[in-house]
Design a protein around this motif. Structure first.
Motif, mmCIF file in Angstrom:
data_model
loop_
_atom_site.group_PDB
_atom_site.id
_atom_site.type_symbol
_atom_site.label_atom_id
_atom_site.label_comp_id
_atom_site.label_asym_id
_atom_site.label_seq_id
_atom_site.Cartn_x
_atom_site.Cartn_y
_atom_site.Cartn_z
ATOM 1 N N GLY A 1 44.598 53.354 25.654
ATOM 2 C CA GLY A 1 44.131 52.885 26.958
ATOM 3 C C GLY A 1 42.649 52.582 26.966
ATOM 4 N N ILE A 2 41.867 53.548 26.505
ATOM 5 C CA ILE A 2 40.417 53.385 26.565
ATOM 6 C C ILE A 2 39.964 52.310 25.580
ATOM 7 C CG2 ILE A 2 39.782 55.180 24.860
ATOM 8 C CD1 ILE A 2 38.116 54.656 28.283
ATOM 9 N N PHE B 1 40.610 49.059 27.288
ATOM 10 C CA PHE B 1 39.606 48.845 28.335
ATOM 11 C C PHE B 1 38.303 48.303 27.758
ATOM 12 C CE2 PHE B 1 36.029 50.335 30.908
ATOM 13 C CZ PHE B 1 36.349 49.765 32.127
ATOM 14 N N TRP B 2 37.789 48.992 26.718
ATOM 15 C CA TRP B 2 36.476 48.584 26.202
ATOM 16 C C TRP B 2 36.544 47.291 25.395
ATOM 17 C CZ3 TRP B 2 32.188 49.578 28.298
ATOM 18 C CH2 TRP B 2 32.025 50.759 29.013
ATOM 19 N N THR C 1 41.891 40.957 30.009
ATOM 20 C CA THR C 1 43.240 41.291 29.546
ATOM 21 C C THR C 1 43.501 40.750 28.149
ATOM 22 O OG1 THR C 1 43.982 39.392 30.837
ATOM 23 C CG2 THR C 1 44.387 41.548 31.791
ATOM 24 N N ALA D 1 41.831 43.159 25.849
ATOM 25 C CA ALA D 1 42.477 44.468 25.892
ATOM 26 C C ALA D 1 43.771 44.518 25.082
ATOM 27 C CB ALA D 1 42.754 44.860 27.350
#
Lengths: 199, 178
Positions: free
Chosen positions: A45-46, A49-50, B37, B40
């Motif tokens: 997840g992190i 995000f980054w 996105t 990501a």
């Protein structure tokens, strides 16, 4: 790395047997394997995000701007990498994130920098000089404010928790500079071709 | 005063960075949502790619910690370290801090809580933990992410820099707090 891996496991088994802790060592395999996957999954997840944020920073010219500022330094440290390579910007961002104590951001950005460095790498299985330099900078753990440690000190009622900032900064700077100098020295004497084996 | 300024800085670093990135993006007319996105997407792939490398290093270190050898080495070194005004309690941190960040922080927490705020060991271990990075974890993750298995001199440089860091921590703390 082959020898290190061998050494760590064999020593653990022998020492575990000598200490009568062989069962704990065996349990260590299971808990270690579990922990690795936990670490990797908690990164997803992190990391996403980054990496997303970094992409915006790249597209709007922010990464380029920061890499221009630190160009005089990176030109010396990463002389094998072309100056206009995105790797330089990523290295700069990763270093900034580390220095500011944003560990969560530093890892994804650092990995991105490694991917850029890999594109300039001739032997894809072996670390390039630039990668070793980047890792040297990272393992030295340069950080302006050791937030976690200060938090623990605050918790036990340490009289002046921020008093450790100056000595910590001094120590981390010494380690950081030595790591860079060492990497520069080793890069001259430890040529990839002559090395043959691995480490 | 200084303390509260520090708190504000550590609280605001991240938000300020996000504000700068997003605002710059909008000013430069970057479609920030799409670009975010798109970037990501890589997150999952990278995280899964590093699992084999993480398993190798974390399992090996977890076995090593369970074997009791770290305490054993600490016990051997302790008399020598006492000569340099290094408290016995700090020795495990010196060995563990390159191997496992959470273990080093755990030992530091233990020292801080059991010996208290006035103890020199607390200060020394705070500086040692605060100034270090988990060398082996960083090596495994960064090189693992790009599939490199020949690390050349990277391990040696990492360990040497850690040793220099430990010596520096002892010297600086002795001079300032000893």
């Amino acid at each position: 790395m082959n020898y290190i891996f061998y050494f760590l496991i064999i020593v653990s088994i022998i020492a575990g047997a000598a200490n009568g802790k062989l069962d704990e060592v065996i349990n260590g395999i299971l808990s270690g394997a579990e922990l690795s996957v936990k670490v990797a999954f908690s990164l997803i997840g992190i990391m996403a995000f980054w990496l997303g944020m970094m992409k915006i920073a790249e597209k709007c010219g922010l990464v380029e701007f920061i890499s221009k500022i630190i160009k005089p330094i990176t030109r010396i440290l990463f002389n094998e990498i072309p100056e206009n390579s995105p790797a330089i910007g990523d290295i700069a961002m990763s270093f900034s994130a580390n220095a500011l104590g944003l560990t969560n951001a530093a890892t994804p950005i650092g990995i991105k920098a490694m991917e850029e460095l890999q594109q300039h790498n001739k032997d894809k299985k072996s670390a390039s000089n630039a990668m070793c330099m980047f890792l040297a900078m990272n393992t030295a753990g340069f950080q302006l404010i050791p937030a976690t440690v200060i938090a623990v000190l605050v918790g036990i009622g340490y009289k002046n928790p921020t008093s450790i900032i100056a000595p910590t900064l001094l120590v981390t700077t010494i380690a950081f500079v030595s790591a860079i100098i060492l990497a520069k020295i080793f890069q001259k004497i430890w040529k990839p071709q002559e090395n043959g084996g691995d480490e | 005063m200084f303390h509260s300024v520090m708190n504000i800085i550590s609280l605001w670093t991240l938000p300020v960075i996000l504000i700068i990135i997003l605002t710059m993006g909008l000013i430069k007319r970057v479609p920030i949502y799409e670009v975010f996105t798109d970037g990501a997407k890589e997150g999952f792939k990278v995280s899964v790619n590093i699992i084999p490398y993480l398993v190798a290093i974390i399992v090996a270190i977890s076995m090593l910690r369970a074997s009791g050898i770290i305490e054993f080495i600490g016990g051997i070194c302790a008399p020598l370290f006492l000569k340099f005004n290094i408290p016995v309690d700090v020795t495990p941190i010196m060995i563990v801090r390159s191997l496992s960040g959470s273990a080093a922080l755990g030992i530091f927490s233990d020292i801080a809580h059991s010996l208290g705020a006035e103890n020199y060991a607390t200060t020394l271990s705070a500086v040692m933990v605060g100034s270090s990075e988990t060398t082996f974890y960083v090596l495994a993750v960064y090189f693992g992410a790009v599939g490199i298995s020949k690390l050349r001199y990277a391990v040696l440089v990492g360990i040497l820099a850690d040793i220099i860091g430990i010596i520096a921590a002892i010297t600086v703390c002795n001079a300032m707090f000893g």
